[in-house]
Design a protein around this motif. Structure first.
Motif, short mmCIF file in Angstrom:
data_model
loop_
_atom_site.label_atom_id
_atom_site.label_comp_id
_atom_site.label_asym_id
_atom_site.label_seq_id
_atom_site.Cartn_x
_atom_site.Cartn_y
_atom_site.Cartn_z
N ARG A 32 -8.48 -48.57 16.99
CA ARG A 32 -9.20 -48.07 15.81
C ARG A 32 -10.34 -49.01 15.43
NH1 ARG A 32 -6.72 -43.92 12.89
NH2 ARG A 32 -4.61 -43.37 13.57
N TRP A 46 -11.17 -45.22 19.10
CA TRP A 46 -10.71 -43.83 19.14
C TRP A 46 -10.14 -43.40 17.80
CZ3 TRP A 46 -5.63 -41.65 21.32
CH2 TRP A 46 -4.52 -42.37 20.84
N GLN A 48 -11.36 -41.51 15.50
CA GLN A 48 -12.30 -41.48 14.40
C GLN A 48 -13.35 -40.41 14.67
OE1 GLN A 48 -13.63 -45.32 12.91
NE2 GLN A 48 -11.89 -46.31 13.88
N LYS A 49 -13.83 -39.80 13.61
CA LYS A 49 -14.77 -38.68 13.73
C LYS A 49 -16.03 -39.09 14.48
CE LYS A 49 -16.96 -35.09 10.94
NZ LYS A 49 -17.19 -34.58 9.55
N GLY A 50 -16.44 -38.25 15.40
CA GLY A 50 -17.65 -38.51 16.15
C GLY A 50 -17.52 -39.51 17.27
N GLU A 90 -0.71 -36.45 16.44
CA GLU A 90 -2.17 -36.57 16.40
C GLU A 90 -2.68 -37.45 17.53
OE1 GLU A 90 -2.92 -37.99 12.48
OE2 GLU A 90 -2.27 -36.12 11.52
N GLU A 94 -5.05 -36.19 20.80
CA GLU A 94 -6.33 -36.81 21.17
C GLU A 94 -6.30 -37.37 22.58
OE1 GLU A 94 -10.31 -38.48 20.77
OE2 GLU A 94 -9.18 -36.65 20.27
N ARG A 97 -6.76 -34.53 24.86
CA ARG A 97 -8.16 -34.08 24.85
C ARG A 97 -9.03 -34.99 25.72
NH1 ARG A 97 -12.85 -35.13 23.51
NH2 ARG A 97 -12.26 -37.18 22.68
#
Length: 302
Positions: A32, A46, A48-50, A90, A94, A97
């Motif tokens: 993070r 990782w 985090q938005k964007g 969560e 990710e 993904r």
């Protein structure tokens, strides 16, 4: 190999990173914090938005998923249980993904799991073939976690669920709390003492994960526990013996429930779990007995 680790800063993750670096692997830790290179470790931001970690990873031979809020820290309030569950779902979403976005897929995903998937029992013996699963918070969490991680099999990736037992180490896990009463000369049998403790030394945990990375015949659930589980009363007596402390003040079940709430199930209930797959595939435990494990951790001569 080039190995990506999610949850690399945790209790198991730190020890595992050391083990894999010593074996000469290239390590990427999803973090993070800001992306950076620290010695032989590359940290990639990782969750985090964007942020798209796949752009920095490019490719990897293996992914290891250890991410999730610790079950050993804090009281199991409704909020904390939601955090334990949600953090695993969560992070795994990710990770899947990221893997899907990679042009070259990893050969294997090693996903953390837990023997809490098995129903608590004083007498049943569980192997990886057992399907007597617990219908409680921990059991449902583990089942959902494994089911989610298993979805990547459709991309031709070998998936291994490392079902950890009670991990013994000095820097985390359950052992520091279990040992504390003995250090205060107040140790004794917890609950009935008949509940099984399927334990494993932290060094055998990291060695087991490394073994699963290399052994392509391992897939699906793999129990990561010593071949010799012990009942809680024996476990406590052995702690007392190794630390040269008395084992004399019993801790009744109701007291543990008052102090720990629902989390008391971790010490009041247990499962007799055997590492059948590891043994059948030739894995050798460095610390198969409780005495050898505790003597190593507390630097006692065997």
């Amino acid at each position: 190999m080039k190995i990506v680790i999610a949850g690399g800063s945790g209790f198991v993750g730190q020890k595992l990173t050391d083990t894999l670096l010593n074996e000469g692997h290239e390590i990427i830790i999803l973090s993070r914090k800001e992306s950076k290179i620290d010695g032989n470790i590359k940290y990639v931001k990782w969750l985090q938005k964007g942020i798209f970690p796949e752009n920095e990873i490019n490719s990897a031979d293996a992914f290891i998923n250890l991410a999730g809020v610790s079950i050993n820290k804090g009281r199991w309030t409704t909020k904390h249980r939601n955090q334990i569950y949600a953090s695993r779902m969560e992070a795994t979403d990710e990770l899947l993904r990221i893997i899907s976005a990679l042009q070259t897929k990893p050969a294997v995903l090693i996903n953390a799991s837990a023997i809490g998937i098995y129903r608590a029992s004083e007498d049943n013996v569980y192997t990886e073939e057992s399907q007597d699963y617990a219908d409680d918070f921990l059991g449902r969490t583990v089942m959902d976690w494994e089911k989610k991680a298993a979805s990547v099999e459709s991309e031709g990736i070998r998936v291994v669920f490392m079902r950890f037992g009670v991990i013994l180490g000095l820097d985390g896990g359950a052992l520091p709390l279990m040992v504390l009463p003995y250090k205060l000369f107040a140790g004794g049998t917890v609950g009935t003492g008949n509940q099984r403790v399927s334990w494993v030394h932290i060094k055998d945990v990291t060695r087991g994960i490394a073994f699963a990375l290399d052994n392509t015949s391992l897939y699906g659930p793999v129990n990561v526990t010593s071949p010799f589980p012990k009942r809680m009363k024996y476990f406590g007596k052995t702690i007392g013996s190794v630390l040269n402390r008395p084992h004399w003040i019993p801790v009744p079940s109701f007291a543990m429930k008052i102090v720990l709430g629902k989390k008391s199930a971790l010490v009041l209930e247990g499962q007799h779990v055997l590492p059948e797959k590891l043994l059948d595939n030739g894995f050798k435990f460095h610390y198969p007995t409780l005495e050898s494990a505790l003597n190593d951790l507390y630097n006692k001569d065997v």
